[in-house]
Design a protein around this motif. Sequence first.
Motif, PDB file in Angstrom:
ATOM      1  N   LYS A 136       0.863  -1.182   0.000  1.00  0.00           N
ATOM      2  CA  LYS A 136       0.000   0.000   0.000  1.00  0.00           C
ATOM      3  C   LYS A 136       0.897   1.228   0.000  1.00  0.00           C
ATOM      4  O   LYS A 136       1.949   1.247   0.646  1.00  0.00           O
ATOM      5  CB  LYS A 136      -0.959   0.009   1.191  1.00  0.00           C
ATOM      6  CG  LYS A 136      -0.320   0.065   2.563  1.00  0.00           C
ATOM      7  CD  LYS A 136      -1.376   0.038   3.672  1.00  0.00           C
ATOM      8  CE  LYS A 136      -2.239   1.285   3.690  1.00  0.00           C
ATOM      9  NZ  LYS A 136      -3.196   1.301   4.814  1.00  0.00           N
TER      10      LYS A 136
ATOM     11  N   GLU B 243      -9.914  -1.858   1.099  1.00  0.00           N
ATOM     12  CA  GLU B 243      -8.970  -2.097   2.187  1.00  0.00           C
ATOM     13  C   GLU B 243      -9.717  -2.035   3.509  1.00  0.00           C
ATOM     14  O   GLU B 243     -10.534  -1.125   3.734  1.00  0.00           O
ATOM     15  CB  GLU B 243      -7.823  -1.092   2.221  1.00  0.00           C
ATOM     16  CG  GLU B 243      -6.821  -1.497   3.296  1.00  0.00           C
ATOM     17  CD  GLU B 243      -5.616  -0.598   3.440  1.00  0.00           C
ATOM     18  OE1 GLU B 243      -4.657  -1.048   4.096  1.00  0.00           O
ATOM     19  OE2 GLU B 243      -5.631   0.532   2.933  1.00  0.00           O
TER      20      GLU B 243
ATOM     21  N   HIS C 178      -3.129  -1.688   8.381  1.00  0.00           N
ATOM     22  CA  HIS C 178      -3.685  -2.606   7.390  1.00  0.00           C
ATOM     23  C   HIS C 178      -4.219  -3.859   8.057  1.00  0.00           C
ATOM     24  O   HIS C 178      -3.534  -4.489   8.866  1.00  0.00           O
ATOM     25  CB  HIS C 178      -2.611  -2.998   6.376  1.00  0.00           C
ATOM     26  CG  HIS C 178      -3.073  -4.043   5.402  1.00  0.00           C
ATOM     27  ND1 HIS C 178      -3.949  -3.757   4.386  1.00  0.00           N
ATOM     28  CD2 HIS C 178      -2.799  -5.379   5.317  1.00  0.00           C
ATOM     29  CE1 HIS C 178      -4.187  -4.857   3.700  1.00  0.00           C
ATOM     30  NE2 HIS C 178      -3.500  -5.862   4.247  1.00  0.00           N
TER      31      HIS C 178
ATOM     32  N   LEU D 286      -7.205  -6.927   2.476  1.00  0.00           N
ATOM     33  CA  LEU D 286      -7.501  -6.309   1.192  1.00  0.00           C
ATOM     34  C   LEU D 286      -8.397  -7.253   0.405  1.00  0.00           C
ATOM     35  O   LEU D 286      -8.023  -8.383   0.102  1.00  0.00           O
ATOM     36  CB  LEU D 286      -6.206  -6.041   0.411  1.00  0.00           C
ATOM     37  CG  LEU D 286      -6.323  -5.095  -0.785  1.00  0.00           C
ATOM     38  CD1 LEU D 286      -6.595  -3.665  -0.313  1.00  0.00           C
ATOM     39  CD2 LEU D 286      -5.042  -5.120  -1.624  1.00  0.00           C
TER      40      LEU D 286
ATOM     41  N   THR E 248      -1.967  -1.104  -3.812  1.00  0.00           N
ATOM     42  CA  THR E 248      -3.132  -0.254  -3.622  1.00  0.00           C
ATOM     43  C   THR E 248      -2.661   1.156  -3.266  1.00  0.00           C
ATOM     44  O   THR E 248      -1.622   1.332  -2.613  1.00  0.00           O
ATOM     45  CB  THR E 248      -4.087  -0.834  -2.566  1.00  0.00           C
ATOM     46  OG1 THR E 248      -5.294  -0.087  -2.542  1.00  0.00           O
ATOM     47  CG2 THR E 248      -3.453  -0.871  -1.185  1.00  0.00           C
TER      48      THR E 248
END
Length: 264
Positions: free
Chosen positions: A68, A141, A165, A168, A234
């Motif tokens: 990311k 996400e 995170h 995903l 992402t």
Amino acid sequence: MAALPRVVTLAEAVATQLAPAEAAQALCRARRDGRRVMSSLLPLHDRDAAYAIQDATLAALGAVGGWKVGASAPGREPVCAPLPAEGLVPGGASLVGGAWHLRGVEAELAFRLGTDLPPRALPYTRDEVADAIAEVLPVIEVAETRLIDWLDASPSALLADLLCHGGLVLGEPAPFERAWLDLAQTEVVMHFDAQVVAHTVGEHTHPDVGALLVWLANEGAARGQGLRAGQVVTTGSCTGMLFASQGTAVRAEVKGLAPLHARF
């Protein structure tokens, strides 16, 4: 009169922080059994230390499935985090269990690499990065945190925690076209069940995602990892973060791509 609390000096605060390997162990333990970590044990204002903790965390968790990358505004230095392969799930997934307690969701645009961008001394160019991309896909996400006090945590502590995170959800890919590197006019709609909770046009914080990808390729090279074919990158939220209740069906629509679903 009660004594005033003693002020902790910066030197004392730094002394209580965990070494990267210890911090990574604590974050991995939090993923495994939910015992979350105080952000004061992680770097306060040290981006290099945060990235070292990221690397140690992924060494424990296994393969890197993607990255990311994002920036708070054009002209601001981006930040990035590797994504555990085990956290990449297909569209339509049901995300159930104790791991999903925050359930912060963001609709994003992601890119799947078709060729490697390995470490090298010469910086990668925009054309080289674009040539390495095979597909574009919508993603959701899911933000989760291993930090007890994540709302008050320093940017470096959040960075160490893989930028909060959690997972995903991958949408249906389409062949890559270079027009997708500019999101200034991209329209995105997100639903929670039947309710529209976000409808944006060009509201990405850094619409030139091509520049973010070039920065990431060169950052990955500098860290000795590079980017690999098959990894998904992402590029930051198009909707802002929204918090879903347990049982919510989430639907994300990026104009020009197939809709994407997930359920908590």
